[in-house]
Design a protein around this motif. Structure first.
Motif, short mmCIF file in Angstrom:
data_model
loop_
_atom_site.label_atom_id
_atom_site.label_comp_id
_atom_site.label_asym_id
_atom_site.label_seq_id
_atom_site.Cartn_x
_atom_site.Cartn_y
_atom_site.Cartn_z
N ARG A 163 0.81 -1.21 0.00
CA ARG A 163 0.00 0.00 0.00
C ARG A 163 0.85 1.27 0.00
O ARG A 163 0.51 2.26 -0.64
N ASP A 164 1.95 1.23 0.75
CA ASP A 164 2.77 2.43 0.88
C ASP A 164 4.13 2.23 0.23
O ASP A 164 5.16 2.61 0.80
N GLY A 165 4.12 1.60 -0.94
CA GLY A 165 5.37 1.22 -1.58
C GLY A 165 6.33 2.38 -1.80
O GLY A 165 7.53 2.25 -1.57
N ILE A 166 5.80 3.51 -2.23
CA ILE A 166 6.67 4.65 -2.53
C ILE A 166 7.38 5.09 -1.27
O ILE A 166 8.60 5.29 -1.24
N ASP A 167 6.61 5.22 -0.20
CA ASP A 167 7.20 5.69 1.06
C ASP A 167 8.21 4.68 1.61
O ASP A 167 9.27 5.05 2.10
N VAL A 168 7.86 3.40 1.51
CA VAL A 168 8.76 2.36 2.01
C VAL A 168 10.08 2.38 1.22
O VAL A 168 11.17 2.39 1.78
N TYR A 217 14.88 0.40 -11.17
CA TYR A 217 13.95 1.52 -11.07
C TYR A 217 12.80 1.22 -10.11
O TYR A 217 12.39 2.08 -9.34
N LEU A 218 12.31 -0.01 -10.16
CA LEU A 218 11.14 -0.34 -9.33
C LEU A 218 11.48 -0.42 -7.85
O LEU A 218 10.58 -0.48 -7.02
N SER A 219 12.78 -0.44 -7.52
CA SER A 219 13.14 -0.42 -6.10
C SER A 219 13.33 1.02 -5.61
O SER A 219 13.72 1.25 -4.48
N GLN A 220 13.06 1.98 -6.48
CA GLN A 220 13.13 3.40 -6.09
C GLN A 220 11.75 3.88 -5.64
O GLN A 220 10.75 3.20 -5.88
N PRO A 221 11.70 5.06 -5.02
CA PRO A 221 10.39 5.56 -4.55
C PRO A 221 9.51 6.08 -5.67
O PRO A 221 9.21 7.28 -5.75
N ILE A 222 9.13 5.19 -6.54
CA ILE A 222 8.18 5.53 -7.60
C ILE A 222 7.13 4.43 -7.62
O ILE A 222 7.38 3.33 -7.13
N SER A 223 5.95 4.74 -8.18
CA SER A 223 4.91 3.71 -8.22
C SER A 223 5.05 2.89 -9.49
O SER A 223 5.67 3.33 -10.47
N ARG A 224 4.47 1.71 -9.45
CA ARG A 224 4.47 0.87 -10.65
C ARG A 224 3.81 1.60 -11.81
O ARG A 224 4.29 1.57 -12.93
N GLN A 225 2.65 2.24 -11.52
CA GLN A 225 1.93 2.86 -12.64
C GLN A 225 2.72 4.01 -13.24
O GLN A 225 2.72 4.17 -14.45
N SER A 226 3.44 4.79 -12.41
CA SER A 226 4.17 5.91 -13.00
C SER A 226 5.31 5.40 -13.88
O SER A 226 5.59 5.98 -14.92
N LEU A 227 5.93 4.29 -13.48
CA LEU A 227 6.98 3.73 -14.34
C LEU A 227 6.38 3.29 -15.69
O LEU A 227 6.92 3.60 -16.75
N PHE A 228 5.25 2.63 -15.63
CA PHE A 228 4.66 2.10 -16.86
C PHE A 228 4.10 3.22 -17.74
O PHE A 228 4.23 3.19 -18.96
N ILE A 229 3.47 4.19 -17.09
CA ILE A 229 2.95 5.33 -17.85
C ILE A 229 4.11 6.08 -18.50
O ILE A 229 4.05 6.46 -19.67
#
Lengths: 313, 268
Positions: free
Chosen positions: A87-92, B111-123
Motif C-alpha cells: 500500500r505504501d510502496g513509494i514511502d517504504v 527503477y522499481l526499487s526506487q520511490p516511484i509507483s508501478r503505474q508511474s513507471l509504466f505510464i
C-alpha cells in the motif's frame, strides 16, 4: 502517494514504537505449483545487522522481493519500517537502499548517468557522497554499464543502495563477484551504516561474511526458517569436535557417562567425539580424570549451517 | 515528484535513441528512394494502362487506383501497406523494448526499487513510446515533403501530413496493444507475436475482405480501415479517424498499466 493522516495502519513512527524494522508473518509465496516460500516469520530490529542465510533457491530473494513489493505474497503479511509495501510502496522504498540478487543494470548509459537518473527519481543524491563511495569501491563511473564486469556492476548497485543514506539497507548477495579486498571494504561500509543508525538486512550464502557482519541470523532452507538467533546462539547449536587425551587408559567409555557427546570413539587414551550441547557438563565429568590434553574446536557458522542444512525438514 | 515523472519518460527515451535513429533513416530512405522514381514513372503511361486492365477488386485491394496520379503513386507504393506496416512493427518492437524485454531481462528492478509507483513507471514508458513514434512520424513526414518538392511531385501537403499522421496513430495503436500485453505478461516473444500478428491481420482484413461481397462489411473491424479507409491522400481525412485510433490506444495503454500494478515483477 499517501500522506495518510487517518489510517488504521501504523504510521511512520510505528517501527520505533514497536521496535521492528521488518516484520514478516506467515509469508507464503507460490509460483504456480512451486512453493518458493513456505511460511516465514521474521523480525528485524531497528539498528541491527540481520543475516539472512541459506543455500541458493532457499527463498531468500523471493522473501526480499516481497519486502520491496516487487512480488505479492500468496499469503501472510509483510511490514517494512512500520508500513505495508503493497500500500505504501513509494514511502517504504524511499527509505530503503536495495541491492538485487540477480543484478541487471539498465544498459546504454554510463554508471554516472544511471546514478543521475536514479538521483532524479529520489529527488537528488549527495554528489560528494556518491563520489566518495565510488572512490572507496574503486569504481570508474564514466564507463558504460554494459561493459562492466559482474564485480563492477555489483559495485554500482552497492553505490546506488548506500548513496541515499537509507534507514534500511536490503542487500541480496551483495558481495558476489567482489574480490576479497572489496568484500572487506563492503563490511566496513555496513558497519558504518549501522553505526549511523541504519538497519541492514543482509542475505548471503557466504557464511563468513554474515558471521563477521551480522548481529542476528535467520537460516533459510527450502522456503522455511530452520534456525534464528544471534550468531553466538547459532554457533552454540553447532556441534563441536572434542578430542581428549587421558593421562591413563580408560577401560570403559560408558562408565565415563559424559552427557551430550555423540559418535564417541575411545582408542586407548584418546577419546574423539562431537558435542552438540553445552560444554559445561563435559568439563565437569572430565575434571574427575587426569587429562593430558583437551582440544575443543570452536564451531563456526558454517558448521552450524551445514548441521541445519543436513537435517531433514 | 515532477522531476521524477519527467525522468520516467525521458530516461527510457534516451535508451531508445539508437533504434529511433535507425528506423527514421530506414523509413526515410524508403520514402526518398520511392519518390525519386516519380519523374520516370510520370512519363510512362504503360504501367497505368496495365493496371487499368486488372479486376476492380484487385486494384482496390492493393491500393492501385489512380496509380498514375501523385496520390495514387504514393498510396500504391508507400501508404497502402509498406510504410504503415513498418511503422507498426517499429512501434511494437519499441513498446516491447521499453516494457516486456526490459522486465524479462531484469533491468526494471533498479527503477522499481526506487520511490516511484508501478503505474508511474509504466505510464512513463508508454509516454516514451508515444514521443518515440511522434519523432519517427515527423521525420518520415519531413522526408516525404522534402522529396515531393525535390522531384516536383505535386500533392496537397495537408493531405500528406494527414496520411503520415494517421499512419503514426495506427502504429501507436499497435504499439499500445503491445504495451497492454506487456502489462499483463512479461514475455517479449508473446508481446512481439501478438502485436505484429494483429497488425498484419488487420491489414489482411482491410485489404482482402472487400474482395468478397459477403465479407466486405466486416472489413470495417480493421483499424487499417479506420486510419486509411477514406483514402486520405485524395480526400482529407475526417476528424473521427484520429479519435478512432487515439481513443483505443489510450484505453489499451491504461489496460497495460492496470495489469502491471497487479502482478509480480519478473526476476531476471
Amino acid at each position: 502517494m499517501s500522506g495518510t493522516l487517518a489510517s488504521s495502519a501504523p504510521g511512520p513512527d510505528a517501527s520505533a514504537q514497536t521496535g521492528v524494522a521488518i516484520r514478516v508473518v506467515g509469508l507464503v509465496k507460490r509460483f504456480g505449483a512451486i512453493e518458493a516460500v513456505r511460511g516465514i516469520d521474521l523480525e528485524v530490529r531497528p539498528g541491527e545487522v540481520f543475516g539472512f542465510v541459506g543455500p541458493n533457491g532457499a527463498g531468500k530473494s523471493t522473501t526480499i522481493r516481497c519486502l520491496l513489493d516487487l512480488l505479492r505474497p500468496t499469503s501472510g503479511s509483510v511490514e517494512v519500517l512500520g508500513r505495508r509495501p503493497r500500500r505504501d510502496g513509494i514511502d517504504v522504498r524511499r527509505r530503503i537502499g536495495y541491492v538485487p540478487g540477480e543484478l541487471r543494470l539498465p544498459e546504454r548509459m554510463t554508471s554516472r548517468q544511471l546514478v543521475t537518473s536514479v538521483g532524479r527519481l529520489r529527488g537528488g543524491l549527495d554528489e560528494a557522497f556518491v563520489d566518495s563511495i565510488a572512490a572507496r569501491l574503486q569504481l570508474d563511473l564514466d564507463r558504460p554499464t554494459r561493459d562492466l564486469s559482474s564485480g563492477n556492476r555489483r559495485k554500482v548497485a552497492l553505490l546506488l543502495a548506500f548513496a541515499p543514506r537509507p534507514e534500511l539497507l536490503i542487500l541480496d548477495e551483495p558481495t558476489s563477484g567482489l574480490d576479497p579486498l572489496m568484500q572487506h571494504q563492503f563490511l566496513a561500509m555496513v558497519a558504518e551504516a549501522r553505526d549511523a543508525g541504519a538497519t541492514v538486512f543482509l542475505s548471503s550464502h557466504v557464511l563468513g561474511e554474515v558471521q563477521r557482519a551480522a548481529d542476528r541470523v535467520a537460516v533459510l532452507r527450502a522456503g522455511r526458517i530452520v534456525a534464528q538467533g544471534t550468531v553466538d546462539e547459532l554457533r552454540g547449536r553447532a556441534r563441536q569436535r572434542v578430542e581428549v587425551w587421558f593421562a591413563e587408559d580408560v577401560e570403559d567409555l560408558k562408565r565415563l557417562a559424559i552427557p551430550g557427546l555423540e559418535d564417541a570413539v575411545l582408542d586407548g587414551k584418546r577419546l574423539a567425539a562431537t558435542l552438540s550441547g553445552p560444554i559445561d557438563p563435559v568439563v565437569a565429568v572430565l575434571a574427575q580424570h587426569r587429562l593430558a590434553s583437551l582440544v575443543v574446536e570452536e564451531p563456526n557458522l558454517e558448521d552450524a549451517f551445514l548441521d541445519l542444512y543436513g537435517r531433514q525438514p | 515528484m515532477k522531476g521524477s515523472a519527467v525522468e520516467l519518460a525521458i530516461g527510457p527515451l534516451r535508451q531508445m535513441r539508437r533504434s529511433l535513429i535507425g528506423w527514421s533513416i530506414g523509413l526515410g530512405a524508403l520514402v526518398a528512394v520511392t519518390v525519386a522514381f516519380w519523374p520516370a514513372f510520370r512519363g510512362s503511361s504503360g504501367i497505368s494502362e496495365a493496371i487499368d486492365q486488372l479486376p476492380a477488386g484487385v486494384i482496390e485491394a492493393f491500393g492501385l487506383a489512380g496509380f498514375g496520379t501523385p496520390a495514387g503513386f504514393l498510396r500504391g507504393n508507400l501508404y497502402e501497406f509498406i510504410v504503415p506496416l513498418l511503422m507498426a512493427v517499429a512501434a511494437v518492437a519499441a513498446a516491447n523494448g521499453l516494457t516486456a524485454a526490459e522486465e524479462d531481462a531484469g533491468r526494471l528492478e533498479t527503477y522499481l526499487s526506487q520511490p516511484i509507483s508501478r503505474q508511474s513507471l509504466f505510464i512513463g514508458r508508454t509516454v516514451a513510446l508515444a514521443v518515440w513514434l511522434a519523432i519517427l512520424t515527423a521525420s518520415i513526414l519531413l522526408v516525404q515533403l522534402v522529396s515531393d518538392a525535390a522531384v516536383g511531385l505535386q500533392i496537397d501537403a495537408m493531405r500528406v501530413v494527414s496520411t503520415v499522421v494517421l499512419c503514426g496513430l495506427l502504429a501507436l495503436l499497435f504499439g499500445t496493444l503491445a504495451v497492454a500485453v506487456a502489462g499483463w505478461l512479461a514475455r517479449p516473444s508473446v508481446v512481439l507475436a501478438i502485436g505484429i500478428a494483429i497488425a498484419v491481420g488487420g491489414y489482411l482484413i482491410a485489404a482482402l475482405l472487400p474482395l468478397s461481397d459477403v465479407l466486405k462489411p466486416w472489413s470495417g473491424i480493421s483499424p487499417w480501415k479506420w486510419a486509411l479507409g477514406g483514402d486520405p491522400l485524395v480526400n482529407l481525412a475526417e476528424p473521427w479517424r484520429y479519435a478512432a485510433l487515439l481513443v483505443p490506444a489510450v484505453t489499451l495503454a491504461a489496460l497495460g498499466v492496470a495489469g502491471f500494478v497487479r502482478r509480480d515483477v519478473r526476476a531476471a
